[in-house]
Design a protein around this motif. Structure first.
Motif, PDB file in Angstrom:
ATOM      1  N   HIS A 107       0.866  -1.177   0.000  1.00  0.00           N
ATOM      2  CA  HIS A 107       0.000   0.000   0.000  1.00  0.00           C
ATOM      3  C   HIS A 107       0.904   1.229   0.000  1.00  0.00           C
ATOM      4  O   HIS A 107       1.610   1.483   0.975  1.00  0.00           O
ATOM      5  CB  HIS A 107      -0.900  -0.017   1.245  1.00  0.00           C
ATOM      6  CG  HIS A 107      -1.887   1.101   1.284  1.00  0.00           C
ATOM      7  ND1 HIS A 107      -2.816   1.206   2.303  1.00  0.00           N
ATOM      8  CD2 HIS A 107      -2.116   2.152   0.454  1.00  0.00           C
ATOM      9  CE1 HIS A 107      -3.577   2.281   2.089  1.00  0.00           C
ATOM     10  NE2 HIS A 107      -3.160   2.872   0.981  1.00  0.00           N
ATOM     11  N   PHE A 109       1.627   5.339  -0.264  1.00  0.00           N
ATOM     12  CA  PHE A 109       1.094   6.678  -0.056  1.00  0.00           C
ATOM     13  C   PHE A 109       1.999   7.683  -0.756  1.00  0.00           C
ATOM     14  O   PHE A 109       3.207   7.702  -0.505  1.00  0.00           O
ATOM     15  CB  PHE A 109       1.026   7.009   1.443  1.00  0.00           C
ATOM     16  CG  PHE A 109      -0.164   6.415   2.133  1.00  0.00           C
ATOM     17  CD1 PHE A 109      -1.274   7.187   2.443  1.00  0.00           C
ATOM     18  CD2 PHE A 109      -0.179   5.068   2.465  1.00  0.00           C
ATOM     19  CE1 PHE A 109      -2.378   6.625   3.066  1.00  0.00           C
ATOM     20  CE2 PHE A 109      -1.276   4.503   3.093  1.00  0.00           C
ATOM     21  CZ  PHE A 109      -2.378   5.277   3.396  1.00  0.00           C
ATOM     22  N   SER A 132      -2.542   5.296  -2.747  1.00  0.00           N
ATOM     23  CA  SER A 132      -3.364   6.335  -2.143  1.00  0.00           C
ATOM     24  C   SER A 132      -2.839   7.703  -2.542  1.00  0.00           C
ATOM     25  O   SER A 132      -1.702   8.062  -2.229  1.00  0.00           O
ATOM     26  CB  SER A 132      -3.378   6.188  -0.615  1.00  0.00           C
ATOM     27  OG  SER A 132      -4.171   5.076  -0.244  1.00  0.00           O
ATOM     28  N   ARG A 134      -2.719  11.684  -2.330  1.00  0.00           N
ATOM     29  CA  ARG A 134      -2.904  12.597  -1.202  1.00  0.00           C
ATOM     30  C   ARG A 134      -3.097  14.048  -1.598  1.00  0.00           C
ATOM     31  O   ARG A 134      -3.644  14.828  -0.834  1.00  0.00           O
ATOM     32  CB  ARG A 134      -1.706  12.492  -0.245  1.00  0.00           C
ATOM     33  CG  ARG A 134      -1.348  11.089   0.160  1.00  0.00           C
ATOM     34  CD  ARG A 134      -2.515  10.327   0.743  1.00  0.00           C
ATOM     35  NE  ARG A 134      -2.939  10.857   2.025  1.00  0.00           N
ATOM     36  CZ  ARG A 134      -4.001  10.399   2.692  1.00  0.00           C
ATOM     37  NH1 ARG A 134      -4.740   9.447   2.188  1.00  0.00           N
ATOM     38  NH2 ARG A 134      -4.328  10.931   3.867  1.00  0.00           N
ATOM     39  N   THR A 162      -7.117   4.973  -3.943  1.00  0.00           N
ATOM     40  CA  THR A 162      -7.966   5.793  -3.085  1.00  0.00           C
ATOM     41  C   THR A 162      -7.572   7.262  -3.233  1.00  0.00           C
ATOM     42  O   THR A 162      -6.409   7.589  -3.460  1.00  0.00           O
ATOM     43  CB  THR A 162      -7.865   5.388  -1.599  1.00  0.00           C
ATOM     44  OG1 THR A 162      -6.593   5.756  -1.068  1.00  0.00           O
ATOM     45  CG2 THR A 162      -8.102   3.894  -1.422  1.00  0.00           C
ATOM     46  N   SER A 183     -11.517   2.466  -7.932  1.00  0.00           N
ATOM     47  CA  SER A 183     -11.097   3.545  -7.034  1.00  0.00           C
ATOM     48  C   SER A 183     -12.253   3.984  -6.158  1.00  0.00           C
ATOM     49  O   SER A 183     -13.419   3.710  -6.449  1.00  0.00           O
ATOM     50  CB  SER A 183     -10.568   4.745  -7.829  1.00  0.00           C
ATOM     51  OG  SER A 183     -11.607   5.376  -8.546  1.00  0.00           O
ATOM     52  N   TRP A 386     -11.480   1.839   5.027  1.00  0.00           N
ATOM     53  CA  TRP A 386     -10.232   1.138   4.732  1.00  0.00           C
ATOM     54  C   TRP A 386     -10.413  -0.371   4.766  1.00  0.00           C
ATOM     55  O   TRP A 386      -9.870  -1.095   3.915  1.00  0.00           O
ATOM     56  CB  TRP A 386      -9.131   1.555   5.710  1.00  0.00           C
ATOM     57  CG  TRP A 386      -8.525   2.881   5.386  1.00  0.00           C
ATOM     58  CD1 TRP A 386      -8.537   4.011   6.151  1.00  0.00           C
ATOM     59  CD2 TRP A 386      -7.824   3.231   4.183  1.00  0.00           C
ATOM     60  NE1 TRP A 386      -7.901   5.037   5.510  1.00  0.00           N
ATOM     61  CE2 TRP A 386      -7.449   4.593   4.308  1.00  0.00           C
ATOM     62  CE3 TRP A 386      -7.488   2.534   3.035  1.00  0.00           C
ATOM     63  CZ2 TRP A 386      -6.751   5.256   3.302  1.00  0.00           C
ATOM     64  CZ3 TRP A 386      -6.787   3.197   2.036  1.00  0.00           C
ATOM     65  CH2 TRP A 386      -6.422   4.536   2.184  1.00  0.00           C
TER      66      TRP A 386
END
Length: 412
Positions: A107, A109, A132, A134, A162, A183, A386
């Motif tokens: 995962h 970020f 993810s 941001r 996400t 998504s 999540w």
């Protein structure tokens, strides 16, 4: 046996930053839900050194509150290491971590710094990967030609993506249309804070009149120049102090010094200063200022889902924010703050004037902001979002309807 997750990120506490805070929060949500969580931390600017020293590549592992934290540093073999050398070293240690722990899921970020190398390793080893987004990874870095192909490939090859705002999802879909089928959008959360237990902050005795505040690491995207303009105009008619809780990023400081000089606000150490800047402070001290603000301003040009906004809402601040990303989504109904267009100094000035002159409106919006964050942006809601994503990616056979339903239900 616990499923093993490896989260890759550009920062993790004690590093200061919103991405690190989010990763820390999510890591502990996963631990509480029965996952074994590893966090690999690396950032490209760490490949540079200022003292002309050299070093080997390394990976240092510690256990922080049940989270296995692996801090990866690339080698410094020459004065300015190439970016591909950095990613080569990161990939080497990330692969070793995978071989040692056999992660069930990756995962990442922040798309550009961590997403590409994480997705490449995941795909080579048949491991599902979530990316993810941001904020700046799609709002700013996408304008660098060297990132475009890498960004599109990473989005296309993610098992799930996400986003923290619909604006970000729309831009992601413009680059890689297929992600609309894999998504979801959901906001950050924040746990309640007891502001009464925080110490009195250092600059309180220097604040006078209507106190307008903003907080964070101030840089290009934060729109602070428009706040300076608005407060400079208002200062001719209202006794006020503009309080900036934090400091300007180092690479932009000369620009911001110029902006402050050119504004009509007087900065310390001048007498009768209408501008106060705390400099870098601890999160505890930054939070301690919030209940003392009359107005909290967040004039961002783009900003994902900033933790600073959620903190101000928890403190019951009357908020003026711009209609961008999650800021616009949260403030759109008018119950938690006033919304203005980004970069529009007259609109911002009018909204600040309205709040400065109407204490009952400040009280109503502050109460509405606190109520909204407690009811709609709680950790329990984010945790459920999540867990749905993780279940879909790890065990798709258990949630056959998730593909069709998530993009609708989770984006509401």
């Amino acid at each position: 046996m616990k499923p093993k997750v490896c989260i890759t990120t550009i920062e993790y506490p004690p590093d200061v930053g919103g991405v690190g805070e989010s990763v820390h929060r999510i890591a502990h949500m996963l631990i509480d839900s029965g996952y074994e969580v590893h966090v690999a931390v690396f950032r490209s600017k760490q490949r540079l050194v200022s003292d002309d020293s050299r070093r080997r590549a390394s990976c240092k592992t510690t256990l922080q509150d049940e989270v296995f934290v692996h801090r990866i540093k690339s080698a410094v073999r020459q004065p300015e290491p190439e970016i591909q050398d950095f990613f080569g070293d990161v990939y080497f240690y990330l692969k070793r971590l995978y071989q040692q722990h056999q992660f069930n899921l990756f995962h990442a970020f922040f798309l550009n710094e961590t997403g590409y190398v994480t997705t490449l390793l995941a795909k080579e080893n048949g491991v599902p990967v979530i990316n993810s987004i941001r904020g700046s990874d799609l709002h700013k870095n996408i304008f660098s030609p060297k990132f475009h192909a890498q960004t599109a490939w990473t989005l296309d090859n993610s098992d799930w993506v996400t986003f923290v705002s619909r604006d970000l999802q729309r831009r992601g879909a413009a680059i890689a249309p297929g992600i609309l089928l894999k998504s979801s959008v959901f906001l950050n959360s924040i746990a309640p804070i007891n502001f009464e237990q925080l110490p009195t902050p250092a600059l309180m005795h220097q604040l006078s009149g209507i106190v307008i505040g903003s907080s964070g690491r101030f840089r290009d995207k934060k729109g602070i120049e428009f706040l300076l303009d608005a407060c400079a105009e208002l200062s001719t008619e209202i006794d006020l102090t503009l309080l900036l809780i934090g400091d300007f990023v180092e690479k932009e400081k000369s620009y911001w010094k110029q902006e402050i000089r050119q504004s009509k606000l007087v900065a310390p150490p001048e007498a009768n200063s209408r501008l106060q800047i705390t400099g870098i402070v601890s999160r505890e001290e930054a939070l301690a200022y919030l209940p003392h603000l009359d107005i909290y301003a967040i004039p961002s040009l783009h900003d994902g889902c900033p933790n600073a906004l959620l903190e101000a809402m928890l403190a019951g601040c009357a908020i003026v924010g711009t209609n961008v990303d999650a800021i616009g989504e949260i403030l759109a109904d008018g119950t938690a703050g006033l919304l203005v267009e980004p970069g529009d100094t007259p609109q911002l000035t009018t909204a600040l004037r309205q709040l400065a002159n109407q204490p009952e409106l400040r009280q109503r919006l502050g109460t509405g902001a606190r109520k909204k964050v407690l009811q709609q942006l709680s950790p329990a809601i984010e945790r459920e979002n999540w867990l749905q994503v993780y279940q879909r990616v790890l065990w798709p056979e258990r949630s056959p309807q998730f593909n069709q339903m998530s993009a609708v239900s989770m984006n509401k």
